[in-house]
Design an enzyme around this catalytic site. Sequence first.
Site, PDB file in Angstrom:
ATOM      1  N   GLY A 238       3.970  24.677  -0.496  1.00 22.42           N
ATOM      2  CA  GLY A 238       4.535  23.630  -1.349  1.00 22.42           C
ATOM      3  C   GLY A 238       4.592  24.150  -2.763  1.00 22.42           C
ATOM      4  O   GLY A 238       4.649  25.355  -2.981  1.00 22.42           O
ATOM      5  N   CYS A 241       7.767  26.087  -6.743  1.00 18.59           N
ATOM      6  CA  CYS A 241       8.595  27.301  -6.639  1.00 18.59           C
ATOM      7  C   CYS A 241       9.128  27.580  -5.236  1.00 18.59           C
ATOM      8  O   CYS A 241      10.334  27.515  -5.008  1.00 18.59           O
ATOM      9  CB  CYS A 241       7.807  28.508  -7.134  1.00 18.59           C
TER      10      CYS A 241
HETATM   11  C1  UDX Z   1       4.705  31.373  -6.096  1.00 16.61           C
HETATM   12  C2  UDX Z   1       4.776  32.907  -6.046  1.00 16.61           C
HETATM   13  O1  UDX Z   1       3.630  33.418  -5.350  1.00 16.61           O
HETATM   14  C3  UDX Z   1       4.853  33.484  -7.449  1.00 16.61           C
HETATM   15  O2  UDX Z   1       4.992  34.891  -7.409  1.00 16.61           O
HETATM   16  C4  UDX Z   1       6.047  32.849  -8.164  1.00 16.61           C
HETATM   17  O3  UDX Z   1       6.135  33.304  -9.501  1.00 16.61           O
HETATM   18  C5  UDX Z   1       5.946  31.338  -8.146  1.00 16.61           C
HETATM   19  O4  UDX Z   1       5.814  30.874  -6.816  1.00 16.61           O
HETATM   20  P1  UDX Z   1       2.775  29.596  -6.597  1.00 16.61           P
HETATM   21  O5  UDX Z   1       3.828  28.545  -6.430  1.00 16.61           O
HETATM   22  O6  UDX Z   1       1.792  29.490  -7.706  1.00 16.61           O
HETATM   23  O7  UDX Z   1       3.476  31.032  -6.739  1.00 16.61           O
HETATM   24  O8  UDX Z   1       1.949  29.582  -5.235  1.00 16.61           O
HETATM   25  P2  UDX Z   1       1.562  30.615  -4.078  1.00 16.61           P
HETATM   26  O9  UDX Z   1       0.234  31.193  -4.319  1.00 16.61           O
HETATM   27  O10 UDX Z   1       2.677  31.553  -3.801  1.00 16.61           O
HETATM   28  O11 UDX Z   1       1.429  29.598  -2.863  1.00 16.61           O
HETATM   29  C6  UDX Z   1       2.554  28.810  -2.469  1.00 16.61           C
HETATM   30  C7  UDX Z   1       2.198  27.910  -1.338  1.00 16.61           C
HETATM   31  O12 UDX Z   1       2.033  28.677  -0.147  1.00 16.61           O
HETATM   32  C8  UDX Z   1       0.914  27.101  -1.499  1.00 16.61           C
HETATM   33  O13 UDX Z   1       1.170  25.770  -1.072  1.00 16.61           O
HETATM   34  C9  UDX Z   1      -0.069  27.788  -0.576  1.00 16.61           C
HETATM   35  O14 UDX Z   1      -1.023  26.903  -0.069  1.00 16.61           O
HETATM   36  C10 UDX Z   1       0.861  28.302   0.525  1.00 16.61           C
HETATM   37  N1  UDX Z   1       0.329  29.463   1.257  1.00 16.61           N
HETATM   38  C11 UDX Z   1       0.114  30.639   0.601  1.00 16.61           C
HETATM   39  C12 UDX Z   1       0.114  29.366   2.618  1.00 16.61           C
HETATM   40  O15 UDX Z   1       0.322  28.312   3.229  1.00 16.61           O
HETATM   41  N2  UDX Z   1      -0.354  30.468   3.295  1.00 16.61           N
HETATM   42  C13 UDX Z   1      -0.585  31.668   2.676  1.00 16.61           C
HETATM   43  O16 UDX Z   1      -0.999  32.613   3.355  1.00 16.61           O
HETATM   44  C14 UDX Z   1      -0.368  31.743   1.284  1.00 16.61           C
END
Ligand code: UDX
Length: 419
Positions: A238, A241
């Site tokens: 979620g 981004c």
């Molecule tokens: C993301 C990108 O990682 C970053 O490089 C970009 O600049 C902005 O978007 P962010 O939105 O802060 O960053 O979150 P991120 O850490 O990527 O996690 C996104 C979502 O994926 C979260 O809801 C997280 O819970 C989920 N996630 C992440 C998973 O479900 N499984 C995983 O293994 C990793």
Amino acid sequence: MAELGHEVIGIDVDPVRIESLQKGIAPFHEPGLDALLRENSSRLTFTRDMSAAADASVHFVAVGTPQSADGSVDMTYVNGAIEGIVPYLSKGDLVVGKSTVPVGSAERLSAHVTPTGALLMWNPEFLREGFAVEDTLSPDRLVYGIPEGTHGETATSILDDVYAGILAKDTPRLVMNFATAELVKVAANSFLATKISFINAMAEIADVTGANVTQLADAIGCDTRIGRRFLNAGIGFGGGCLPKDIRGFVARAEELGVGEALSFLKVVDDINMRRRARVLDVLTEELGSLAGNTIAVWGISFKPDSDDIRDSPALDIAESLARSGATVISADPEGWKPAQARVERAGLEAALSTTSDHRTAVTGADALVIATEWKVFQDENPTTIGELMSQRIVVDGRNCIDSRAWKAAGFRYRGMGRS
Ligand code: UDX
């Protein structure tokens, strides 16, 4: 930028945000940011007055690009910021776009900037919420999207000066044309989203075969070509981004007549949204029905160490449970603050309450859903929690707790692709 030694003027249209920053307080929760604001206060000013930009020679445009109703990227704020800054640009200035924009935007916006004698370049940022300070000061790479010819060389050398402190740490710097730089950002986020949906598809298979998706991820992740990071199955991605970036990318590809190239991203989105429904299905299996039951949800923000609730799977699940007739108490150390207003807007305040205290949330609950993997939740003692609840049922939406310990404390444990 102030930490790198520059004099910085921050401009925003939002008075609440500016007032908070003027007091040295970040308007959102981000580890380490308040300390940086304090330490660099002598080099930082904040204002709503666009004319203050006239004093600067490098202008970063870092406004949001939210999702429009049709899934495409809403460029209102970027267009507005460029339009607002143009009267204050001088010959030799550099405008640096940071926002995530549809491919082709920099070329279009350049036509507004260059008549002033200033240059435009695009320099996407890749910071993760919760790690924003670290990712900004020590990024994996810097990407410069530059205009052709000598203008490109001039722009590169100005930005090299701005980032001298980062480049001195041997940070890779990749220089390319506008279109490539714009695509790097959405391609990176699409890849990450695809990786998460891949492992969540494996979780769906694991659920019907008795396989364990965490062990599967550990095993395939040992292959360095695959890698273990971003292979955590659960309730999906979620935030502000990943979801909107893949939808905006699909919309732009369709406009360009190459929608088919990204048709897989629609499947990535579908898999992701199915994860949220899966939690309701598991709870229905366990409780017989959702209506009439009290359900605690640990987690409101879309990820730990953030108070961001934009497109949060945790909050979406809590709202769906409330709409299905359950009484829901959602707990989050930070996310409870912004959630209150949203719950009221959705008219769900009678069925869904929020708290900062996760123990209060489970008291008397029939089931617990762990929806955001805050460390404070993972460290919790299952015996203590079990004693507070009416029934010992836990749905581990992030596969983040020790299933054996919770089962030993008398819980029925349901993971996502593991039992
Ligand atoms: C993301 C990108 O990682 C970053 O490089 C970009 O600049 C902005 O978007 P962010 O939105 O802060 O960053 O979150 P991120 O850490 O990527 O996690 C996104 C979502 O994926 C979260 O809801 C997280 O819970 C989920 N996630 C992440 C998973 O479900 N499984 C995983 O293994 C990793």
